[in-house]
Design a protein around this motif. Structure first.
Motif, PDB file in Angstrom:
ATOM      1  N   SER A 166      34.880  -3.004  16.037  1.00 48.95           N
ATOM      2  CA  SER A 166      34.201  -3.648  16.868  1.00 48.95           C
ATOM      3  C   SER A 166      34.534  -3.032  18.324  1.00 48.95           C
ATOM      4  O   SER A 166      35.089  -2.235  18.352  1.00 48.95           O
ATOM      5  CB  SER A 166      35.098  -5.311  16.798  1.00 48.95           C
ATOM      6  OG  SER A 166      36.412  -4.857  16.909  1.00 48.95           O
ATOM      7  N   THR A 167      33.727  -3.707  19.164  1.00 49.18           N
ATOM      8  CA  THR A 167      33.527  -3.218  20.671  1.00 49.18           C
ATOM      9  C   THR A 167      33.332  -4.529  21.452  1.00 49.18           C
ATOM     10  O   THR A 167      32.907  -5.806  21.182  1.00 49.18           O
ATOM     11  CB  THR A 167      32.403  -2.252  20.873  1.00 49.18           C
ATOM     12  OG1 THR A 167      32.659  -1.558  22.061  1.00 49.18           O
ATOM     13  CG2 THR A 167      31.049  -2.661  20.710  1.00 49.18           C
ATOM     14  N   ARG A 180      30.776  -9.204  23.539  1.00 47.45           N
ATOM     15  CA  ARG A 180      30.930  -8.786  22.229  1.00 47.45           C
ATOM     16  C   ARG A 180      29.727  -8.730  21.463  1.00 47.45           C
ATOM     17  O   ARG A 180      28.759  -9.434  21.597  1.00 47.45           O
ATOM     18  CB  ARG A 180      32.008  -9.566  21.633  1.00 47.45           C
ATOM     19  CG  ARG A 180      33.200  -9.459  22.349  1.00 47.45           C
ATOM     20  CD  ARG A 180      34.141 -10.440  21.708  1.00 47.45           C
ATOM     21  NE  ARG A 180      35.361 -10.685  22.627  1.00 47.45           N
ATOM     22  CZ  ARG A 180      36.462  -9.768  22.581  1.00 47.45           C
ATOM     23  NH1 ARG A 180      36.379  -8.656  21.773  1.00 47.45           N
ATOM     24  NH2 ARG A 180      37.638 -10.048  23.681  1.00 47.45           N
ATOM     25  N   LEU A 216      29.802   5.901  19.858  1.00 44.25           N
ATOM     26  CA  LEU A 216      29.452   4.478  20.423  1.00 44.25           C
ATOM     27  C   LEU A 216      28.525   4.937  21.583  1.00 44.25           C
ATOM     28  O   LEU A 216      29.009   5.573  22.459  1.00 44.25           O
ATOM     29  CB  LEU A 216      30.330   3.546  20.996  1.00 44.25           C
ATOM     30  CG  LEU A 216      30.865   2.763  19.557  1.00 44.25           C
ATOM     31  CD1 LEU A 216      31.971   2.035  19.952  1.00 44.25           C
ATOM     32  CD2 LEU A 216      29.714   1.864  19.160  1.00 44.25           C
ATOM     33  N   HIS A 237      39.064  -1.175  17.271  1.00 40.23           N
ATOM     34  CA  HIS A 237      38.398  -1.918  18.453  1.00 40.23           C
ATOM     35  C   HIS A 237      38.388  -0.817  19.654  1.00 40.23           C
ATOM     36  O   HIS A 237      39.224  -0.208  20.220  1.00 40.23           O
ATOM     37  CB  HIS A 237      39.047  -3.101  18.832  1.00 40.23           C
ATOM     38  CG  HIS A 237      38.339  -3.930  19.922  1.00 40.23           C
ATOM     39  ND1 HIS A 237      37.056  -4.648  19.536  1.00 40.23           N
ATOM     40  CD2 HIS A 237      38.759  -4.051  21.153  1.00 40.23           C
ATOM     41  CE1 HIS A 237      36.866  -5.205  20.874  1.00 40.23           C
ATOM     42  NE2 HIS A 237      37.685  -4.887  21.446  1.00 40.23           N
ATOM     43  N   VAL A 238      36.854  -0.603  19.992  1.00 40.05           N
ATOM     44  CA  VAL A 238      36.782   0.391  20.832  1.00 40.05           C
ATOM     45  C   VAL A 238      35.876  -0.240  22.281  1.00 40.05           C
ATOM     46  O   VAL A 238      34.617  -0.460  22.032  1.00 40.05           O
ATOM     47  CB  VAL A 238      35.816   1.546  20.326  1.00 40.05           C
ATOM     48  CG1 VAL A 238      35.641   2.770  21.531  1.00 40.05           C
ATOM     49  CG2 VAL A 238      36.499   2.200  19.144  1.00 40.05           C
ATOM     50  N   PRO A 239      36.469  -0.736  23.129  1.00 39.95           N
ATOM     51  CA  PRO A 239      36.117  -1.402  24.300  1.00 39.95           C
ATOM     52  C   PRO A 239      35.511  -0.564  25.236  1.00 39.95           C
ATOM     53  O   PRO A 239      35.818   0.455  25.339  1.00 39.95           O
ATOM     54  CB  PRO A 239      37.140  -2.192  24.748  1.00 39.95           C
ATOM     55  CG  PRO A 239      38.415  -1.534  24.226  1.00 39.95           C
ATOM     56  CD  PRO A 239      38.300  -0.824  23.310  1.00 39.95           C
ATOM     57  N   THR A 250      37.850   3.364  28.237  1.00 44.72           N
ATOM     58  CA  THR A 250      38.108   2.910  26.962  1.00 44.72           C
ATOM     59  C   THR A 250      39.430   3.110  26.443  1.00 44.72           C
ATOM     60  O   THR A 250      40.315   3.679  26.958  1.00 44.72           O
ATOM     61  CB  THR A 250      37.179   3.694  26.025  1.00 44.72           C
ATOM     62  OG1 THR A 250      36.906   2.980  24.828  1.00 44.72           O
ATOM     63  CG2 THR A 250      37.384   4.898  25.914  1.00 44.72           C
ATOM     64  N   ARG A 308      41.980   2.556  22.403  1.00 49.02           N
ATOM     65  CA  ARG A 308      42.051   1.958  20.975  1.00 49.02           C
ATOM     66  C   ARG A 308      42.652   0.558  20.829  1.00 49.02           C
ATOM     67  O   ARG A 308      43.898   0.672  21.142  1.00 49.02           O
ATOM     68  CB  ARG A 308      42.391   3.101  20.012  1.00 49.02           C
ATOM     69  CG  ARG A 308      42.225   2.219  18.612  1.00 49.02           C
ATOM     70  CD  ARG A 308      42.768   2.925  17.418  1.00 49.02           C
ATOM     71  NE  ARG A 308      43.028   2.306  16.308  1.00 49.02           N
ATOM     72  CZ  ARG A 308      43.532   2.624  15.264  1.00 49.02           C
ATOM     73  NH1 ARG A 308      44.536   3.421  15.148  1.00 49.02           N
ATOM     74  NH2 ARG A 308      43.633   1.346  14.236  1.00 49.02           N
TER      75      ARG A 308
END
Length: 117
Positions: A5-6, A45, A63, A101-103, A113, A115
């Motif tokens: 997810s991101t 999101r 991404l 999860h890579v925001p 970013t 993890r």
């Protein structure tokens, strides 16, 4: 199985980055294959995980976030060419049973970013 997810946080406004186009690529050798396209919702999101179940495989991924288009759409005056335009985060999934999860934390001048899970 895990999931990928991101989310996007616009640190210029201190709010979620809503409406950011996101592309996910699987990288193999010298090439890459588009796996998924999404647009962030009002909370910054994607509405569903980018990978989950059998799609969640070990390997190299990218991404790509259309950050420059997002900021232009927010009315931010940007130089031409844009300093931050398409943000590409290259990362690996080592264990597909885990959550990744890579925001993206972004402004027109910088990004970061990490993890998450």
């Amino acid at each position: 199985m895990g999931k990928l997810s991101t989310h996007v946080l616009d640190i210029t406004r201190g709010k979620p980055g809503a409406g950011v186009a996101v592309e996910l690529y699987r990288c193999e050798g010298q090439g890459r294959t588009l796996v998924r396209e999404a647009v962030t919702n009002s909370d910054g999101r994607c509405d569903a995980p980018l990978l989950q179940g059998d799609e969640m495989q070990a390997g190299q991924y990218e991404l790509v976030f259309a950050a420059g288009d997002y900021f232009a759409g927010q009315g931010v005056t940007l130089p031409e060419p844009r300093f931050i335009d398409r943000v590409i985060i290259a990362f690996g999934i080592a264990d597909p049973a885990q959550n990744y999860h890579v925001p993206l934390v972004v402004s027109p001048w910088a990004y970061s970013t990490y993890r998450g899970s």
